[in-house]
Design a protein around this motif. Structure first.
Motif, PDB file in Angstrom:
ATOM      1  N   VAL B  13     208.988 -69.234 -19.762  1.00 28.62           N
ATOM      2  CA  VAL B  13     209.691 -70.377 -20.338  1.00 28.62           C
ATOM      3  C   VAL B  13     208.851 -70.967 -21.465  1.00 28.62           C
ATOM      4  O   VAL B  13     207.642 -70.702 -21.563  1.00 28.62           O
ATOM      5  N   GLN B  14     209.516 -71.760 -22.302  1.00 28.23           N
ATOM      6  CA  GLN B  14     208.828 -72.486 -23.350  1.00 28.23           C
ATOM      7  C   GLN B  14     208.385 -73.840 -22.789  1.00 28.23           C
ATOM      8  O   GLN B  14     209.068 -74.426 -21.924  1.00 28.23           O
ATOM      9  N   GLU B  15     207.270 -74.300 -23.281  1.00 29.40           N
ATOM     10  CA  GLU B  15     206.766 -75.611 -22.869  1.00 29.40           C
ATOM     11  C   GLU B  15     207.856 -76.660 -23.027  1.00 29.40           C
ATOM     12  O   GLU B  15     208.540 -76.718 -24.053  1.00 29.40           O
ATOM     13  N   PRO B  82     201.711 -75.759 -20.157  1.00 28.68           N
ATOM     14  CA  PRO B  82     200.939 -74.509 -20.038  1.00 28.68           C
ATOM     15  C   PRO B  82     200.130 -74.433 -18.747  1.00 28.68           C
ATOM     16  O   PRO B  82     199.986 -73.338 -18.186  1.00 28.68           O
ATOM     17  N   GLU B  83     199.648 -75.549 -18.240  1.00 30.60           N
ATOM     18  CA  GLU B  83     198.858 -75.535 -17.001  1.00 30.60           C
ATOM     19  C   GLU B  83     199.714 -75.254 -15.760  1.00 30.60           C
ATOM     20  O   GLU B  83     199.174 -75.071 -14.660  1.00 30.60           O
ATOM     21  N   ASP B  84     201.035 -75.193 -15.930  1.00 26.68           N
ATOM     22  CA  ASP B  84     201.903 -74.787 -14.823  1.00 26.68           C
ATOM     23  C   ASP B  84     201.912 -73.268 -14.666  1.00 26.68           C
ATOM     24  O   ASP B  84     202.430 -72.746 -13.673  1.00 26.68           O
ATOM     25  N   SER B  85     201.369 -72.550 -15.641  1.00 27.99           N
ATOM     26  CA  SER B  85     201.319 -71.093 -15.568  1.00 27.99           C
ATOM     27  C   SER B  85     200.479 -70.664 -14.372  1.00 27.99           C
ATOM     28  O   SER B  85     199.312 -71.052 -14.240  1.00 27.99           O
ATOM     29  N   THR B 105     206.209 -65.408  -7.595  1.00 24.65           N
ATOM     30  CA  THR B 105     206.806 -65.466  -8.930  1.00 24.65           C
ATOM     31  C   THR B 105     205.710 -65.830  -9.918  1.00 24.65           C
ATOM     32  O   THR B 105     205.043 -66.857  -9.770  1.00 24.65           O
ATOM     33  N   ARG B 106     205.537 -64.960 -10.911  1.00 20.26           N
ATOM     34  CA  ARG B 106     204.552 -65.256 -11.957  1.00 20.26           C
ATOM     35  C   ARG B 106     205.243 -66.058 -13.042  1.00 20.26           C
ATOM     36  O   ARG B 106     206.143 -65.557 -13.717  1.00 20.26           O
ATOM     37  N   LEU B 107     204.842 -67.322 -13.194  1.00 15.24           N
ATOM     38  CA  LEU B 107     205.413 -68.213 -14.196  1.00 15.24           C
ATOM     39  C   LEU B 107     204.487 -68.287 -15.401  1.00 15.24           C
ATOM     40  O   LEU B 107     203.292 -68.560 -15.261  1.00 15.24           O
ATOM     41  N   LEU B 108     205.035 -68.029 -16.579  1.00 14.94           N
ATOM     42  CA  LEU B 108     204.269 -68.134 -17.816  1.00 14.94           C
ATOM     43  C   LEU B 108     204.930 -69.180 -18.696  1.00 14.94           C
ATOM     44  O   LEU B 108     206.116 -69.059 -19.019  1.00 14.94           O
ATOM     45  N   VAL B 109     204.195 -70.215 -19.025  1.00 18.77           N
ATOM     46  CA  VAL B 109     204.691 -71.278 -19.889  1.00 18.77           C
ATOM     47  C   VAL B 109     204.017 -71.143 -21.241  1.00 18.77           C
ATOM     48  O   VAL B 109     202.790 -71.289 -21.355  1.00 18.77           O
ATOM     49  N   SER B 110     204.823 -70.869 -22.252  1.00 19.41           N
ATOM     50  CA  SER B 110     204.291 -70.666 -23.611  1.00 19.41           C
ATOM     51  C   SER B 110     204.325 -71.960 -24.407  1.00 19.41           C
ATOM     52  O   SER B 110     205.337 -72.656 -24.389  1.00 19.41           O
ATOM     53  N   PRO B 111     203.239 -72.258 -25.128  1.00 15.57           N
ATOM     54  CA  PRO B 111     203.197 -73.501 -25.929  1.00 15.57           C
ATOM     55  C   PRO B 111     204.203 -73.462 -27.079  1.00 15.57           C
ATOM     56  O   PRO B 111     204.578 -72.391 -27.543  1.00 15.57           O
TER      57      PRO B 111
END
Lengths: 117, 111
Positions: B13-15, B82-85, B105-111
């Motif tokens: 997801v996007q930040e 981003p720290e939720d990644s 679930t691997r969550l990636l939060v992009s800035p």
């Protein structure tokens, strides 16, 4: 108050060797458990204990032994290591979150990374 | 015994967007559903939990909902940062003290 302490952090074994992963908690928790974590498979329960002198099997107990002689300690023994036991092992302890609810909050140790060659 | 399925396995997801992770369980007697967050190289840590007598619980930007009839529960993270990644695990308690986890679930939060 150290929480849950696991040793060693890293270990490399040869197939057939035996070893013990140590776990100690200083929170006077009744319940202790061992999980292994493998990529894509989440955390799988190996063995658990609901109090000193009482242990039971989890989802993947084969190849592992446990004992609970004191409230504080819950060691995990690998009897004859196999490459399939290469994993990260987590010890956890828990307390009764609320009276009568049957719920527990797990506190995990930092993990022990084991490689079996 | 209990079986817990978790989806999706990865989520990007996007930040600032919201993220939703869903889990289903098989044992209708399960009564406690925690969520754990595991950052890279760290131990899992509890972030929120819900008991079977409650339908929803919130804690700042995170919330968990439970549908006992359908036997599923979900984690909602709003205004992601981003720290939720991290990897997030759901779990359900089956029997006496046997906490069964989903596969993560691997969550990636992009800035």
């Amino acid at each position: 108050n150290a929480g849950v302490t696991q040793t060693p952090k890293f270990q490399v074994l040869k197939t057939g060797q035996s070893m013990t992963l140590q776990c100690a908690q200083d929170m006077n928790h009744e319940y202790m458990s061992w999980y292994r974590q493998d990529p894509g498979m989440g955390l799988r329960l190996i063995h658990y204990s609901v109090g000193a002198g009482i242990t039971d099997q989890g989802e993947v107990p084969n190849g592992y032994n446990v004992s609970r002689s004191t409230t504080e300690d819950f060691p995990l023994r690998l009897l004859s290591a196999a490459p399939s036991q290469t994993s990260v092992y987590f010890c956890a302890s828990s307390y009764q979150a609320a009276s009568g609810s049957g719920a527990n909050v797990l506190t995990f140790g930092a993990g022990s990374r084991l490689t079996v060659l | 015994g209990e079986n817990v399925e978790q989806h999706p396995s990865t989520l990007s997801v996007q930040e600032g967007d919201s993220a939703v992770i869903k889990c289903t369980y098989s044992d209708s007697a399960s009564n406690y559903f925690p969520w754990y967050k595991q950052e890279l190289g760290k131990r899992p840590q509890l972030i929120i939990d819900i008991r079977s007598n409650v339908g929803e619980k919130k804690d700042q930007r995170i919330a968990v909902t439970l549908n006992k009839t359908a036997k599923h529960f979900s984690l909602h993270i709003t205004e992601t940062q981003p720290e939720d990644s991290a990897v997030y695990f759901c779990a359900a308690i089956s029997g006496f003290q046997k906490l069964v986890f989903g596969t993560g679930t691997r969550l990636l939060v992009s800035p």
